[in-house]
Design a protein around this motif. Structure first.
Motif, mmCIF file in Angstrom:
data_model
loop_
_atom_site.group_PDB
_atom_site.id
_atom_site.type_symbol
_atom_site.label_atom_id
_atom_site.label_comp_id
_atom_site.label_asym_id
_atom_site.label_seq_id
_atom_site.Cartn_x
_atom_site.Cartn_y
_atom_site.Cartn_z
ATOM 1 N N SER A 2 0.976 -1.123 -0.010
ATOM 2 C CA SER A 2 -0.152 0.089 0.019
ATOM 3 C C SER A 2 1.122 1.292 0.099
ATOM 4 O O SER A 2 0.791 2.089 -0.765
ATOM 5 C CB SER A 2 -0.806 0.026 1.191
ATOM 6 O OG SER A 2 -1.642 1.208 1.595
ATOM 7 N N GLU A 3 1.865 1.135 0.773
ATOM 8 C CA GLU A 3 2.920 2.433 0.862
ATOM 9 C C GLU A 3 3.418 2.558 -0.575
ATOM 10 O O GLU A 3 3.748 3.793 -0.878
ATOM 11 C CB GLU A 3 3.840 2.399 2.230
ATOM 12 C CG GLU A 3 3.237 2.338 3.383
ATOM 13 C CD GLU A 3 4.330 2.074 4.419
ATOM 14 O OE1 GLU A 3 5.455 1.782 4.169
ATOM 15 O OE2 GLU A 3 3.821 1.829 5.681
ATOM 16 N N GLU A 4 3.999 1.499 -1.190
ATOM 17 C CA GLU A 4 4.538 1.528 -2.459
ATOM 18 C C GLU A 4 3.631 2.152 -3.443
ATOM 19 O O GLU A 4 4.145 2.825 -4.429
ATOM 20 C CB GLU A 4 5.124 0.275 -2.539
ATOM 21 C CG GLU A 4 6.402 -0.102 -2.051
ATOM 22 C CD GLU A 4 6.865 -1.463 -2.397
ATOM 23 O OE1 GLU A 4 6.422 -2.084 -3.334
ATOM 24 O OE2 GLU A 4 7.505 -2.264 -1.537
ATOM 25 N N THR A 5 2.553 1.617 -3.571
ATOM 26 C CA THR A 5 1.740 1.945 -4.556
ATOM 27 C C THR A 5 0.663 3.171 -4.390
ATOM 28 O O THR A 5 0.167 3.695 -5.286
ATOM 29 C CB THR A 5 0.464 0.816 -4.941
ATOM 30 O OG1 THR A 5 -0.140 0.580 -3.587
ATOM 31 C CG2 THR A 5 1.381 -0.496 -5.226
ATOM 32 N N GLY A 6 0.321 3.372 -3.104
ATOM 33 C CA GLY A 6 -0.557 4.349 -2.668
ATOM 34 C C GLY A 6 -1.935 4.157 -2.664
ATOM 35 O O GLY A 6 -2.747 4.936 -2.509
ATOM 36 N N ILE A 7 -2.269 2.845 -2.742
ATOM 37 C CA ILE A 7 -3.495 2.306 -2.722
ATOM 38 C C ILE A 7 -3.747 1.723 -1.683
ATOM 39 O O ILE A 7 -3.019 0.858 -0.811
ATOM 40 C CB ILE A 7 -3.677 0.994 -3.843
ATOM 41 C CG1 ILE A 7 -3.333 1.537 -5.361
ATOM 42 C CG2 ILE A 7 -5.233 0.549 -3.898
ATOM 43 C CD1 ILE A 7 -3.412 0.692 -6.296
ATOM 44 N N PRO A 8 -4.926 1.980 -1.006
ATOM 45 C CA PRO A 8 -5.188 1.465 0.541
ATOM 46 C C PRO A 8 -5.124 -0.138 0.639
ATOM 47 O O PRO A 8 -5.468 -0.662 -0.392
ATOM 48 C CB PRO A 8 -6.783 1.969 0.752
ATOM 49 C CG PRO A 8 -6.804 2.837 -0.308
ATOM 50 C CD PRO A 8 -5.994 2.810 -1.126
ATOM 51 N N TYR A 9 -4.408 -0.616 1.734
ATOM 52 C CA TYR A 9 -4.128 -2.046 1.708
ATOM 53 C C TYR A 9 -5.606 -2.912 1.565
ATOM 54 O O TYR A 9 -5.388 -4.095 0.889
ATOM 55 C CB TYR A 9 -3.575 -2.283 3.140
ATOM 56 C CG TYR A 9 -4.200 -2.356 4.459
ATOM 57 C CD1 TYR A 9 -4.753 -3.604 4.731
ATOM 58 C CD2 TYR A 9 -4.449 -1.351 5.203
ATOM 59 C CE1 TYR A 9 -5.338 -3.669 6.106
ATOM 60 C CE2 TYR A 9 -5.066 -1.118 6.093
ATOM 61 C CZ TYR A 9 -5.684 -2.531 6.742
ATOM 62 O OH TYR A 9 -6.368 -2.554 7.809
ATOM 63 N N GLN A 10 -6.520 -2.393 2.015
ATOM 64 C CA GLN A 10 -7.832 -3.353 1.882
ATOM 65 C C GLN A 10 -8.294 -3.444 0.435
ATOM 66 O O GLN A 10 -8.750 -4.151 0.143
ATOM 67 C CB GLN A 10 -8.910 -2.739 2.768
ATOM 68 C CG GLN A 10 -8.733 -2.780 4.202
ATOM 69 C CD GLN A 10 -9.776 -2.304 5.008
ATOM 70 O OE1 GLN A 10 -10.422 -1.016 4.731
ATOM 71 N NE2 GLN A 10 -10.169 -2.481 6.302
ATOM 72 N N THR A 11 -7.994 -2.202 -0.457
ATOM 73 C CA THR A 11 -8.330 -2.354 -1.633
ATOM 74 C C THR A 11 -7.575 -3.186 -2.261
ATOM 75 O O THR A 11 -8.131 -3.975 -3.302
ATOM 76 C CB THR A 11 -8.150 -0.876 -2.374
ATOM 77 O OG1 THR A 11 -9.337 0.008 -1.476
ATOM 78 C CG2 THR A 11 -8.481 -0.696 -3.890
ATOM 79 N N LEU A 12 -6.191 -3.310 -2.113
ATOM 80 C CA LEU A 12 -5.221 -4.286 -2.596
ATOM 81 C C LEU A 12 -5.570 -5.618 -2.309
ATOM 82 O O LEU A 12 -5.496 -6.546 -3.062
ATOM 83 C CB LEU A 12 -3.787 -3.952 -2.223
ATOM 84 C CG LEU A 12 -3.011 -2.807 -2.389
ATOM 85 C CD1 LEU A 12 -1.759 -2.518 -1.799
ATOM 86 C CD2 LEU A 12 -2.975 -2.652 -3.866
ATOM 87 N N ILE A 13 -6.145 -5.888 -1.052
ATOM 88 C CA ILE A 13 -6.459 -7.378 -0.793
ATOM 89 C C ILE A 13 -7.673 -7.528 -1.449
ATOM 90 O O ILE A 13 -7.658 -8.885 -2.154
ATOM 91 C CB ILE A 13 -6.913 -7.363 0.670
ATOM 92 C CG1 ILE A 13 -5.482 -7.194 1.595
ATOM 93 C CG2 ILE A 13 -7.603 -8.687 1.069
ATOM 94 C CD1 ILE A 13 -5.728 -7.137 3.155
ATOM 95 N N ASN A 14 -8.777 -6.731 -1.652
ATOM 96 C CA ASN A 14 -9.818 -7.297 -2.608
ATOM 97 C C ASN A 14 -9.447 -7.237 -4.043
ATOM 98 O O ASN A 14 -9.938 -8.192 -4.689
ATOM 99 C CB ASN A 14 -10.966 -5.832 -2.519
ATOM 100 C CG ASN A 14 -12.114 -6.128 -3.096
ATOM 101 O OD1 ASN A 14 -12.754 -7.057 -3.053
ATOM 102 N ND2 ASN A 14 -12.388 -5.029 -4.201
ATOM 103 N N LEU A 15 -8.403 -6.286 -4.682
ATOM 104 C CA LEU A 15 -8.015 -6.617 -6.141
ATOM 105 C C LEU A 15 -7.605 -7.978 -6.116
ATOM 106 O O LEU A 15 -7.666 -8.538 -7.152
ATOM 107 C CB LEU A 15 -7.289 -5.530 -6.257
ATOM 108 C CG LEU A 15 -7.753 -4.169 -6.469
ATOM 109 C CD1 LEU A 15 -6.772 -3.021 -6.780
ATOM 110 C CD2 LEU A 15 -8.554 -4.000 -7.739
ATOM 111 N N TYR A 16 -6.617 -8.390 -5.185
ATOM 112 C CA TYR A 16 -5.992 -9.713 -5.294
ATOM 113 C C TYR A 16 -6.888 -10.670 -5.375
ATOM 114 O O TYR A 16 -6.752 -11.602 -6.118
ATOM 115 C CB TYR A 16 -4.920 -9.636 -3.911
ATOM 116 C CG TYR A 16 -4.462 -11.123 -4.137
ATOM 117 C CD1 TYR A 16 -3.142 -11.077 -5.163
ATOM 118 C CD2 TYR A 16 -4.398 -12.198 -3.696
ATOM 119 C CE1 TYR A 16 -2.370 -12.213 -5.269
ATOM 120 C CE2 TYR A 16 -3.762 -13.401 -3.661
ATOM 121 C CZ TYR A 16 -2.635 -13.363 -4.504
ATOM 122 O OH TYR A 16 -2.039 -14.585 -4.633
#
Length: 71
Positions: free
Chosen positions: A41-55
């Motif tokens: 999340s810190e690297e991409t600027g995308i919230p971590y919950q959104t990253l988990i959902n995208l994955y």
């Protein structure tokens, strides 16, 4: 504005975005996993919950199967 509206004359149609709606759930996720996604999340600027959902969405769309090896 009118005090009352006659909704019987409206043309009701299904929500075209209904398939994209989300449902809130509760999951137990390991601290290691959460920290991994927080770093991403810190690297991409995308919230971590959104990253988990995208994955998870990507896994579901591509019908990925989990392969587990036991040591």
């Amino acid at each position: 504005m009118r005090k009352e509206y006659d909704i019987s004359n409206l043309n009701p149609r299904k929500n075209p975005y209904a398939k994209q709606l989300k449902k809130q759930i509760t999951m137990n996720i390991s601290i290691t996993t959460i920290n991994y996604f927080k770093e991403q999340s810190e690297e991409t600027g995308i919230p971590y919950q959104t990253l988990i959902n995208l994955y998870l969405t990507d896994c579901a769309e591509h019908k990925k199967k989990l392969s587990m090896t036991w040591n």
